[in-house]
Design a protein around this motif. Structure first.
Motif, PDB file in Angstrom:
ATOM      1  N   GLY A  29      41.075 -18.494  37.640  1.00 20.64           N
ATOM      2  CA  GLY A  29      40.941 -19.893  38.029  1.00 20.64           C
ATOM      3  C   GLY A  29      39.586 -20.242  38.612  1.00 20.64           C
ATOM      4  O   GLY A  29      39.370 -21.368  39.043  1.00 20.64           O
ATOM      5  N   VAL A  30      38.661 -19.293  38.615  1.00 22.32           N
ATOM      6  CA  VAL A  30      37.353 -19.499  39.214  1.00 22.32           C
ATOM      7  C   VAL A  30      36.234 -19.247  38.213  1.00 22.32           C
ATOM      8  O   VAL A  30      35.369 -20.083  38.007  1.00 22.32           O
ATOM      9  N   LEU A  31      36.261 -18.076  37.576  1.00 20.71           N
ATOM     10  CA  LEU A  31      35.143 -17.639  36.755  1.00 20.71           C
ATOM     11  C   LEU A  31      35.515 -17.339  35.309  1.00 20.71           C
ATOM     12  O   LEU A  31      34.783 -17.695  34.394  1.00 20.71           O
ATOM     13  N   LEU A  53      45.351 -26.078  18.873  1.00 22.52           N
ATOM     14  CA  LEU A  53      45.719 -25.366  20.092  1.00 22.52           C
ATOM     15  C   LEU A  53      44.500 -24.762  20.771  1.00 22.52           C
ATOM     16  O   LEU A  53      44.347 -24.851  21.991  1.00 22.52           O
ATOM     17  N   VAL A  54      43.603 -24.161  19.981  1.00 28.37           N
ATOM     18  CA  VAL A  54      42.371 -23.595  20.546  1.00 28.37           C
ATOM     19  C   VAL A  54      41.545 -24.693  21.204  1.00 28.37           C
ATOM     20  O   VAL A  54      41.065 -24.539  22.331  1.00 28.37           O
ATOM     21  N   ARG A  60      40.873 -27.362  28.516  1.00 25.23           N
ATOM     22  CA  ARG A  60      41.442 -27.070  29.844  1.00 25.23           C
ATOM     23  C   ARG A  60      40.634 -26.028  30.601  1.00 25.23           C
ATOM     24  O   ARG A  60      40.636 -26.020  31.834  1.00 25.23           O
ATOM     25  N   LEU A  61      39.947 -25.139  29.883  1.00 29.68           N
ATOM     26  CA  LEU A  61      39.190 -24.055  30.509  1.00 29.68           C
ATOM     27  C   LEU A  61      37.699 -24.356  30.611  1.00 29.68           C
ATOM     28  O   LEU A  61      36.922 -23.499  31.012  1.00 29.68           O
ATOM     29  N   ARG A  62      37.293 -25.547  30.291  1.00 24.75           N
ATOM     30  CA  ARG A  62      35.869 -25.895  30.161  1.00 24.75           C
ATOM     31  C   ARG A  62      35.038 -25.677  31.428  1.00 24.75           C
ATOM     32  O   ARG A  62      33.834 -25.518  31.353  1.00 24.75           O
ATOM     33  N   ASP A  63      35.646 -25.663  32.594  1.00 22.08           N
ATOM     34  CA  ASP A  63      34.892 -25.485  33.835  1.00 22.08           C
ATOM     35  C   ASP A  63      34.677 -24.024  34.215  1.00 22.08           C
ATOM     36  O   ASP A  63      33.991 -23.736  35.193  1.00 22.08           O
ATOM     37  N   LEU A  64      35.253 -23.113  33.450  1.00 17.31           N
ATOM     38  CA  LEU A  64      35.090 -21.686  33.733  1.00 17.31           C
ATOM     39  C   LEU A  64      33.833 -21.154  33.047  1.00 17.31           C
ATOM     40  O   LEU A  64      33.416 -21.667  32.015  1.00 17.31           O
ATOM     41  N   TYR A  65      33.278 -20.111  33.594  1.00 19.79           N
ATOM     42  CA  TYR A  65      32.076 -19.484  33.039  1.00 19.79           C
ATOM     43  C   TYR A  65      32.344 -18.809  31.703  1.00 19.79           C
ATOM     44  O   TYR A  65      31.579 -18.946  30.761  1.00 19.79           O
TER      45      TYR A  65
END
Length: 104
Positions: A29-31, A53-54, A60-65
């Motif tokens: 949830g961070v990196l 789906l991808v 949804r995961l766009r803010d992760l590294y």
């Protein structure tokens, strides 16, 4: 299996109400996030469901590294079309446990 996921996306057949595909992400949830499963019911393959789906999980995961996954070589072209790059990795597979039931 999906209940403990960080994020999931489902594809549902509007006529039957049945789930015909899903993608799962596990994450700190961070990196980082890892996508262990993308599954589409065989009769529904070739309709763009996997691609949708991808795209939804990537949003949804766009803010992760980093977003990682491992796949067989024949699937790499699919994921390259989704914007991913080839990488190498190492794995252990206990195929006797593939059903989710621990043998022993």
């Amino acid at each position: 299996m999906l209940e403990k996921s960080y994020a999931i996306e489902l594809a549902v057949d509007e006529d039957t109400g049945k789930v015909v595909g899903f993608i799962q992400a596990i994450s700190d949830g961070v990196l980082s996030a890892y996508i262990p499963l993308l599954e589409v019911v065989p009769e529904y393959k070739g309709r763009g469901i996997g691609t949708a789906l991808v795209q939804r999980i990537f949003e949804r995961l766009r803010d992760l590294y980093m977003i990682d996954l491992l796949c067989d070589p024949e699937l790499q072209t699919f994921y390259e079309k989704q914007g991913m790059s080839k990488a190498s990795g190492m794995v252990i597979r206990h195929y006797q446990n593939q059903s989710g039931t621990v043998v022993g």
